[in-house]
Write a protein that holds these residues in place. Structure first.
Motif, PDB file in Angstrom:
ATOM      1  N   ILE A 139       0.833  -1.205   0.000  1.00 32.76           N
ATOM      2  CA  ILE A 139       0.000   0.000   0.000  1.00 32.76           C
ATOM      3  C   ILE A 139       0.867   1.255   0.000  1.00 32.76           C
ATOM      4  CG2 ILE A 139      -1.639   1.345   1.381  1.00 32.76           C
ATOM      5  CD1 ILE A 139      -2.780  -1.438   2.304  1.00 32.76           C
ATOM      6  N   GLU A 140       1.892   1.262   0.812  1.00 29.12           N
ATOM      7  CA  GLU A 140       2.741   2.457   0.881  1.00 29.12           C
ATOM      8  C   GLU A 140       3.480   2.686  -0.426  1.00 29.12           C
ATOM      9  OE1 GLU A 140       4.909   1.963   4.552  1.00 29.12           O
ATOM     10  OE2 GLU A 140       3.013   1.958   5.692  1.00 29.12           O
ATOM     11  N   GLU A 141       3.882   1.612  -1.104  1.00 35.87           N
ATOM     12  CA  GLU A 141       4.480   1.771  -2.426  1.00 35.87           C
ATOM     13  C   GLU A 141       3.435   2.283  -3.419  1.00 35.87           C
ATOM     14  OE1 GLU A 141       7.225  -0.735  -5.545  1.00 35.87           O
ATOM     15  OE2 GLU A 141       5.407  -1.699  -4.776  1.00 35.87           O
ATOM     16  N   THR A 142       2.212   1.772  -3.334  1.00 36.79           N
ATOM     17  CA  THR A 142       1.142   2.233  -4.221  1.00 36.79           C
ATOM     18  C   THR A 142       0.907   3.727  -4.077  1.00 36.79           C
ATOM     19  OG1 THR A 142       0.068   0.058  -4.137  1.00 36.79           O
ATOM     20  CG2 THR A 142      -1.307   1.920  -4.803  1.00 36.79           C
ATOM     21  N   PHE A 143       0.874   4.217  -2.844  1.00 36.96           N
ATOM     22  CA  PHE A 143       0.719   5.658  -2.617  1.00 36.96           C
ATOM     23  C   PHE A 143       1.879   6.435  -3.237  1.00 36.96           C
ATOM     24  CE2 PHE A 143      -2.007   4.955   1.432  1.00 36.96           C
ATOM     25  CZ  PHE A 143      -3.166   4.963   0.676  1.00 36.96           C
ATOM     26  N   ARG A 144       3.100   5.930  -3.086  1.00 38.11           N
ATOM     27  CA  ARG A 144       4.263   6.631  -3.655  1.00 38.11           C
ATOM     28  C   ARG A 144       4.174   6.708  -5.176  1.00 38.11           C
ATOM     29  NH1 ARG A 144       7.235   3.214  -0.364  1.00 38.11           N
ATOM     30  NH2 ARG A 144       8.189   2.196  -2.182  1.00 38.11           N
TER      31      ARG A 144
END
Length: 374
Positions: A94-99
């Protein structure tokens, strides 16, 4: 039947019958179908923009007992490669997706015999607690039907609980071809076509936005393709006023690489670029009450998908930061955020980033470009 008369009726958003759709498939030339579908697209989506999305397909589990003969992704219970995704893995993804500019997970898995309603409701609540702005485009009618069967409750009860837990919308997964003759041959362990449609009816009554799909080019007849389109259209016509219902329709050709259908029955994907373009145009023509038609670049490639934008399609779908199911059957194509926008511009349209409910999104000011390594 007169082909010209049918095309003229289509331009007036008439509901063409199954037989009339089949007639157009066999007798209308590709240029005429493209012209009519493009005119309908211009009326329904007059902006001239082609929408696209940044999201990630994350699999809750690869354990499945449905045993679909076109799927290389699933593993049986107890298999050495079976898994259930844990929260720490979700957090990294998820955090990579946001980035990378994304705002959504497309969450799907298999028919796990031990994962019931509490598992999914707890997962959705946890993800929303950690990431309140994350959108969950989750599960699909076969998974809803599977959970309802495990729990001994109705589709509506399952969906109400999941909506309260944080599910934002429901994908049109697992439709394949809705005729049960076909489903018995390729996906016997999944819900039947009527139940798939009934889950969608329940979604629409609860104002849960959905999409619809069709995987074609395997064992179905042309009549069964158009029966599928007519049934989708009928369910859309039943939705409550103000509900989105099916907000998009996405057809794609069967991917055959290494599948049981190909190995045991010799069924190959023989859908040509021309046939796919015709089916996109006929989807727009047969579904006048569904606003958005998506071209499946993942399965047909950039060039064919670009032509589809002149044949009734107005959406290019997601860059799919991660996708494991269709790719496992041989879909080789990939896009980055820059690449998908360049392709839309090259086809003569303005790219527009969107959310799952086709709300326009501004491009993030600092959009990290994905490095494609798979």
């Amino acid at each position: 039947m007169n082909t010209a008369d049918l095309l003229q009726r289509a331009l007036h958003f008439d509901f063409l019958s199954l037989e009339e759709g089949v007639h157009l498939y066999h007798h209308a030339d590709t240029a005429s179908l493209m012209f009519v579908a493009n005119e309908l697209r211009k009326i329904q989506v007059p902006s001239g923009k082609v929408t696209w999305q940044i999201d990630r397909n994350v699999n809750t589990t690869n354990v499945c007992i449905a045993n679909c003969k076109f799927c290389n992704f699933f593993r049986r219970p107890g298999h050495d490669e079976s898994y259930i995704t844990d929260i720490e893995t979700y957090k990294v993804k998820i955090e990579e997706t946001f980035r990378l500019g994304g705002d959504q997970l497309l969450l799907q898995g298999g028919h796990h015999p031990d994962l019931g309603l509490a598992f999914y409701a707890d997962l959705f609540r946890k993800l929303k607690e950690l990431y309140p702005d994350l959108k969950l485009h989750a599960l699909g009618p076969p998974e809803i039907a599977h959970v309802a069967k495990l729990e001994g409750i109705s589709h509506t009860e399952v969906l109400s609980t999941l909506k309260a837990a944080g599910m934002d919308s429901l994908p049109g997964a697992g439709a394949e071809i809705l005729n049960d003759r076909v489903r018995r041959l390729i996906s016997k362990g999944k819900c039947g076509g009527k139940e798939w449609l009934d889950v969608m009816r329940a979604c629409h009554q609860l104002d849960i936005t959905t999409s619809a799909t069709m995987m074609f080019g395997h064992v179905e007849t042309i009549e069964e393709r158009f029966e599928h389109l007519v049934w989708i259209r009928e369910v859309q016509s039943e939705k409550p006023e103000g509900a989105n219902g099916f907000l998009a329709f996405i057809p794609w050709p069967f991917q055959d690489d290494g599948t049981l259908l190909k190995r045991l029955r010799g069924i190959s994907n023989n859908v040509t670029a021309d046939e796919y373009i015709r089916m996109i145009a006929l989807s727009r023509i047969m579904l006048p009450n569904i606003k958005n038609i998506q071209a499946s670049w993942l399965t047909v490639g950039k060039t064919t998908a670009q032509i589809c934008l002149h044949a009734g399609a107005n959406d290019f779908g997601s860059i799919m930061i991660e996708e494991n199911v269709v790719s496992a059957a041989g879909a080789p194509h990939r896009f980055t955020a820059n690449g998908i926008q360049q392709s839309i511009r090259a086809a003569g349209f303005e790219p527009q980033l969107r959310g799952q409910k086709y709300n326009y999104r501004d491009l993030p000011e600092h959009l990290e470009e994905q490095v494609i390594t798979y």
